[in-house]
Design a protein around this motif. Structure first.
Motif: not given
Length: 280
Positions: A165, A169, A212, A227-228, A230-231, A234
């Protein structure tokens, strides 16, 4: 069953696995076979399922350690103890530690092992080197040692998926660690010491994250937290593939939870707090 179940399993499996890094029985076992210092024991003990692995393989599989740190231990460790010796002592010592910390662990093993072994057998191994190497090891005759080995394989299954993962990303090892520290509020100096990154290397990783939009002058941004999240989501979904359609796996989680709590309450295993698993 949804992905939250995989996270609940992780919270329980992690302290049971992590006795191998912190318990006096385990540290003493690695020292007794000639491994020098905590980190040589860590890298040799965790990578021994690969055989006499070279440093590049260990760097790739472990991911967030600086290569310098790995190369202080690997391949020198194999000159002090063979992988076969390390594998033999790590399992026995972990079982001894678990018996000392969780007196009912043998009963929990009897109840949990059928489902755990079924999960190890059913879990997809593609792209998961640490899991695959642990799954190939013979099943120990001692039930508590067998429990620890199954727990370890499933723990590495999740970890391998997590690395996938991170890579998906576009996060390198330094960036992933810096973003984790910012999200969890753990001190960067702690992670620099534990993973071997210098201040300049850490600052460069933070700079790349800032480019970013994941960090700014005040810390992690909304995009960084998203993002964290989401990671982690997943990672949970990928970890769940080990448990789907495994009979009695919910009962196995219940059977192991008291033992995991007993281990955590000793204070010997520190990794759950560092990893942010929460209490089992």
């Amino acid at each position: 069953m949804n992905s939250a179940f995989a996270r609940d399993m992780w919270r329980v499996l992690e302290p049971l696995h992590a006795v191998t890094y912190f318990a006096p029985e385990c540290l003493g076992a690695f020292k007794a076979v000639g491994l020098r210092g905590f980190w040589m024991g860590y890298f040799a003990g965790r990578s021994a399922p690969f055989g006499a692995a070279g440093p590049s393989l260990v760097e790739a599989a472990f991911f967030n350690f600086h290569p310098r740190m790995v190369r202080r231990a690997i391949p020198d460790a194999w000159g002090f103890a063979t992988p076969e010796t390390v594998l033999a002592v790590r399992g026995r010592a972990a079982a001894e530690a678990l018996r000392g910390m969780a007196p009912d662990i043998a009963e929990a093993a009897e109840r949990a092992l059928p489902s755990l072994l079924a999960a190890v057998e059913a879990a997809p191994a593609g792209g998961r080197p640490l899991f695959a190497a642990n799954r190939d090891l013979p099943t120990p005759e001692d039930p508590v040692e067998s429990l620890w080995q199954a727990v370890t394989a499933l723990r590495e299954h999740r970890g391998d998926g997590h690395i996938g993962c991170l890579l998906a990303e576009g996060l390198g090892s330094g960036e992933a660690l810096a973003l984790f520290a910012a999200d969890t509020g753990t001190p960067p100096e702690l992670w620099r010491e534990l993973r071997g990154w210098t201040e300049d290397e850490w600052a460069a990783a933070e700079s790349r994250l800032a480019e970013r939009g994941l960090l700014d002058g005040s810390g992690i941004t909304k995009a960084g937290r998203a993002l964290r999240a989401h990671i982690e989501s997943r990672t949970d979904a990928l970890a769940l593939t080990a448990y789907t359609d495994v009979p009695d796996i919910e009962a196995t989680l219940a059977a192991l939870t008291p033992a995991a709590r007993a281990v955590a309450h000793t204070g010997v295993v520190r990794s759950p707090d560092l990893l942010g698993t929460g209490a089992p």
